[in-house]
Motif scaffolding. Structure first.
Motif, PDB file in Angstrom:
ATOM      1  N   LEU A 148     -23.246 -20.533  10.023  1.00 44.78           N
ATOM      2  CA  LEU A 148     -24.286 -19.674  10.599  1.00 44.78           C
ATOM      3  C   LEU A 148     -25.653 -20.220  10.205  1.00 44.78           C
ATOM      4  CD1 LEU A 148     -22.890 -16.083   9.945  1.00 44.78           C
ATOM      5  CD2 LEU A 148     -22.348 -17.688  11.790  1.00 44.78           C
ATOM      6  N   SER A 149     -26.500 -20.444  11.191  1.00 42.61           N
ATOM      7  CA  SER A 149     -27.824 -20.985  10.917  1.00 42.61           C
ATOM      8  C   SER A 149     -28.756 -19.884  10.432  1.00 42.61           C
ATOM      9  CB  SER A 149     -28.400 -21.648  12.168  1.00 42.61           C
ATOM     10  OG  SER A 149     -28.511 -20.690  13.212  1.00 42.61           O
ATOM     11  N   LEU A 150     -29.704 -20.257   9.586  1.00 42.89           N
ATOM     12  CA  LEU A 150     -30.735 -19.337   9.130  1.00 42.89           C
ATOM     13  C   LEU A 150     -31.989 -19.565   9.960  1.00 42.89           C
ATOM     14  CD1 LEU A 150     -30.337 -19.572   5.234  1.00 42.89           C
ATOM     15  CD2 LEU A 150     -29.086 -18.154   6.863  1.00 42.89           C
ATOM     16  N   SER A 151     -32.640 -18.491  10.363  1.00 42.03           N
ATOM     17  CA  SER A 151     -33.831 -18.613  11.211  1.00 42.03           C
ATOM     18  C   SER A 151     -34.953 -19.349  10.494  1.00 42.03           C
ATOM     19  CB  SER A 151     -34.313 -17.222  11.634  1.00 42.03           C
ATOM     20  OG  SER A 151     -34.690 -16.457  10.493  1.00 42.03           O
ATOM     21  N   THR A 152     -35.016 -19.182   9.183  1.00 43.50           N
ATOM     22  CA  THR A 152     -35.983 -19.879   8.333  1.00 43.50           C
ATOM     23  C   THR A 152     -35.254 -20.381   7.110  1.00 43.50           C
ATOM     24  OG1 THR A 152     -37.759 -18.396   9.061  1.00 43.50           O
ATOM     25  CG2 THR A 152     -38.137 -19.646   7.034  1.00 43.50           C
ATOM     26  N   ARG A 153     -35.522 -21.601   6.709  1.00 41.57           N
ATOM     27  CA  ARG A 153     -34.856 -22.136   5.516  1.00 41.57           C
ATOM     28  C   ARG A 153     -35.217 -21.293   4.298  1.00 41.57           C
ATOM     29  NH1 ARG A 153     -34.247 -28.684   5.867  1.00 41.57           N
ATOM     30  NH2 ARG A 153     -33.543 -28.761   8.039  1.00 41.57           N
ATOM     31  N   ALA A 154     -34.188 -20.917   3.561  1.00 38.91           N
ATOM     32  CA  ALA A 154     -34.384 -20.008   2.436  1.00 38.91           C
ATOM     33  C   ALA A 154     -34.419 -20.783   1.124  1.00 38.91           C
ATOM     34  CB  ALA A 154     -33.264 -18.978   2.395  1.00 38.91           C
ATOM     35  N   THR A 155     -35.495 -20.633   0.375  1.00 47.62           N
ATOM     36  CA  THR A 155     -35.606 -21.248  -0.950  1.00 47.62           C
ATOM     37  C   THR A 155     -35.059 -20.259  -1.970  1.00 47.62           C
ATOM     38  OG1 THR A 155     -37.580 -22.459  -0.261  1.00 47.62           O
ATOM     39  CG2 THR A 155     -37.181 -22.271  -2.624  1.00 47.62           C
ATOM     40  N   ILE A 156     -33.886 -20.576  -2.502  1.00 48.55           N
ATOM     41  CA  ILE A 156     -33.187 -19.703  -3.443  1.00 48.55           C
ATOM     42  C   ILE A 156     -32.436 -20.570  -4.440  1.00 48.55           C
ATOM     43  CG2 ILE A 156     -32.933 -17.691  -1.927  1.00 48.55           C
ATOM     44  CD1 ILE A 156     -30.232 -18.739  -1.061  1.00 48.55           C
ATOM     45  N   ASP A 157     -31.751 -19.936  -5.398  1.00 49.06           N
ATOM     46  CA  ASP A 157     -30.901 -20.699  -6.314  1.00 49.06           C
ATOM     47  C   ASP A 157     -29.455 -20.661  -5.823  1.00 49.06           C
ATOM     48  OD1 ASP A 157     -29.918 -18.202  -7.007  1.00 49.06           O
ATOM     49  OD2 ASP A 157     -30.716 -18.220  -9.056  1.00 49.06           O
ATOM     50  N   CYS A 158     -28.591 -21.441  -6.475  1.00 49.67           N
ATOM     51  CA  CYS A 158     -27.211 -21.570  -6.008  1.00 49.67           C
ATOM     52  C   CYS A 158     -26.413 -20.283  -6.178  1.00 49.67           C
ATOM     53  CB  CYS A 158     -26.513 -22.722  -6.733  1.00 49.67           C
ATOM     54  SG  CYS A 158     -26.988 -24.365  -6.135  1.00 49.67           S
ATOM     55  N   THR A 159     -26.679 -19.514  -7.214  1.00 46.12           N
ATOM     56  CA  THR A 159     -25.964 -18.256  -7.406  1.00 46.12           C
ATOM     57  C   THR A 159     -26.184 -17.329  -6.220  1.00 46.12           C
ATOM     58  OG1 THR A 159     -26.139 -18.429  -9.810  1.00 46.12           O
ATOM     59  CG2 THR A 159     -25.689 -16.251  -8.910  1.00 46.12           C
ATOM     60  N   THR A 160     -27.427 -17.250  -5.755  1.00 44.92           N
ATOM     61  CA  THR A 160     -27.734 -16.394  -4.611  1.00 44.92           C
ATOM     62  C   THR A 160     -27.144 -16.962  -3.326  1.00 44.92           C
ATOM     63  OG1 THR A 160     -29.787 -15.797  -5.740  1.00 44.92           O
ATOM     64  CG2 THR A 160     -29.627 -15.254  -3.403  1.00 44.92           C
ATOM     65  N   ALA A 161     -27.144 -18.282  -3.182  1.00 49.98           N
ATOM     66  CA  ALA A 161     -26.550 -18.911  -1.998  1.00 49.98           C
ATOM     67  C   ALA A 161     -25.056 -18.628  -1.924  1.00 49.98           C
ATOM     68  CB  ALA A 161     -26.805 -20.417  -2.027  1.00 49.98           C
ATOM     69  N   ARG A 162     -24.369 -18.704  -3.059  1.00 52.04           N
ATOM     70  CA  ARG A 162     -22.932 -18.428  -3.069  1.00 52.04           C
ATOM     71  C   ARG A 162     -22.651 -16.959  -2.765  1.00 52.04           C
ATOM     72  NH1 ARG A 162     -23.304 -21.643  -8.001  1.00 52.04           N
ATOM     73  NH2 ARG A 162     -22.707 -23.813  -7.539  1.00 52.04           N
ATOM     74  N   ALA A 163     -23.486 -16.059  -3.259  1.00 46.62           N
ATOM     75  CA  ALA A 163     -23.316 -14.637  -2.955  1.00 46.62           C
ATOM     76  C   ALA A 163     -23.495 -14.388  -1.458  1.00 46.62           C
ATOM     77  CB  ALA A 163     -24.307 -13.802  -3.760  1.00 46.62           C
ATOM     78  N   LEU A 164     -24.468 -15.068  -0.844  1.00 40.51           N
ATOM     79  CA  LEU A 164     -24.694 -14.929   0.587  1.00 40.51           C
ATOM     80  C   LEU A 164     -23.485 -15.429   1.372  1.00 40.51           C
ATOM     81  CD1 LEU A 164     -26.787 -14.146   2.782  1.00 40.51           C
ATOM     82  CD2 LEU A 164     -27.540 -16.534   2.755  1.00 40.51           C
ATOM     83  N   LYS A 165     -22.906 -16.524   0.941  1.00 41.81           N
ATOM     84  CA  LYS A 165     -21.705 -17.063   1.601  1.00 41.81           C
ATOM     85  C   LYS A 165     -20.544 -16.084   1.512  1.00 41.81           C
ATOM     86  CE  LYS A 165     -18.444 -20.957   1.380  1.00 41.81           C
ATOM     87  NZ  LYS A 165     -17.281 -20.354   0.738  1.00 41.81           N
ATOM     88  N   THR A 166     -20.346 -15.475   0.352  1.00 42.98           N
ATOM     89  CA  THR A 166     -19.278 -14.485   0.197  1.00 42.98           C
ATOM     90  C   THR A 166     -19.479 -13.322   1.165  1.00 42.98           C
ATOM     91  OG1 THR A 166     -18.967 -15.047  -2.139  1.00 42.98           O
ATOM     92  CG2 THR A 166     -18.166 -12.890  -1.415  1.00 42.98           C
ATOM     93  N   TRP A 167     -20.710 -12.849   1.284  1.00 44.01           N
ATOM     94  CA  TRP A 167     -21.006 -11.743   2.201  1.00 44.01           C
ATOM     95  C   TRP A 167     -20.755 -12.149   3.650  1.00 44.01           C
ATOM     96  CZ3 TRP A 167     -25.691 -10.999   5.342  1.00 44.01           C
ATOM     97  CH2 TRP A 167     -25.785  -9.704   5.896  1.00 44.01           C
TER      98      TRP A 167
END
Length: 283
Positions: A148-167
């Protein structure tokens, strides 16, 4: 798949794949193969005679002597009266298909971040904060999650990226399903921003200022429409989808805020991986 007759009879032709023969299994099949029966011949005097098989017929003995130790399954099937003549196994993938799959895998691995090919983006490294308490040690710019593409590239850390993937994997895709042709992307309202909570003077540093938060304002669908937090929350089938997605984010994320939390979140979901509390806060 062949269906049995209404009377419960088994199908006349089995769809099981042919067992790979070894020298032992080939010889066993040869020993059990029945002798071919020649068609009856009517003699001139009216008597019926049966003609013995000619020397060219593949009898059991002849088949046994001509078989090599490791005859391929299809060749064996074609010559044996006990085997299926045509194998129903799927065809092997062509070399072009294999090369295309390998190229796609390499491409995904080149863009992988956080050690996960399903997280595509660019490593950023350290992002310094302009005020005390802000900044990210190992930041990434995330552009897509599980396809799934993001409308704007999100600057975050890996923990938050993995949580987003789980969701996305456990909630967004199965909950949205085929609505609007299925999910295409996520509309990002905010990611990293060095600021106080809700931009209020004197408030604590927001989790956005630490790269631990992302705001989602809509689910983008393949037909070009969106499931919007601002427009669809609280009404109809799309409103029910949003409520389910809000609830299912509790767990992957430490904090989940939506339109009913306060006036600052009327048009988006706030997700963060807060590490200052043990329990999840969802509102």
């Amino acid at each position: 798949m062949l269906l049995a007759s209404p009377l419960g009879a088994a199908p006349e032709t089995s769809l099981r794949p042919v067992e790979r023969p070894t020298q032992w299994t080939v010889q066993r099949a040869v020993q059990k193969a029945p002798e071919p029966v020649a068609p009856p011949v009517v003699a001139g005097n009216g008597t019926v005679q049966r003609k013995a098989p000619s020397s060219g017929t593949n009898s059991g003995a002849t088949l046994g002597t001509n078989l090599p130790p490791a005859l391929p399954a299809l060749a064996f099937a074609a010559r044996s009266p006990q085997a299926i003549g045509n194998s129903l196994r799927p065809l092997r993938r062509s070399q072009a298909v294999i090369e295309k799959a390998l190229a796609l895998r390499k491409q995904r691995q080149r863009g992988a971040v956080c050690g996960d090919p399903e997280l595509q983006g660019t490593p950023v490294g350290t992002v310094p904060g302009r005020i005390n308490g802000c900044g990210i040690t190992d930041a990434i710019k995330l552009r897509s999650v599980s396809g799934l593409s993001l409308s704007t590239r999100a600057t975050i850390d890996c923990t938050t990226a993995r949580a987003l993937k789980t969701w996305v994997d456990t909630a967004v895709k199965p909950t949205v399903g085929s609505t609007g042709g299925g999910v295409k992307g996520l509309r990002v309202a905010a990611s990293y921003a060095c600021r106080a909570r809700n931009n209020q003077p004197g408030a604590k540093i927001s989790e956005h200022g630490k790269g631990r938060a992302i705001d989602i304002s809509a689910i983008q669908l393949r037909d070009g429409s969106e499931i919007s937090v601002l427009r669809d929350w609280g009404g109809g089938s799309r409103g029910r989808i949003l409520r389910s997605l809000h609830s299912d984010a509790c767990g992957p994320f430490g904090t989940v805020l939506g339109p009913e939390s306060d006036r600052f979140h009327q048009d988006h979901f706030h997700f963060d991986t807060a590490r200052y509390r043990a329990a999840t806060y969802c509102r």
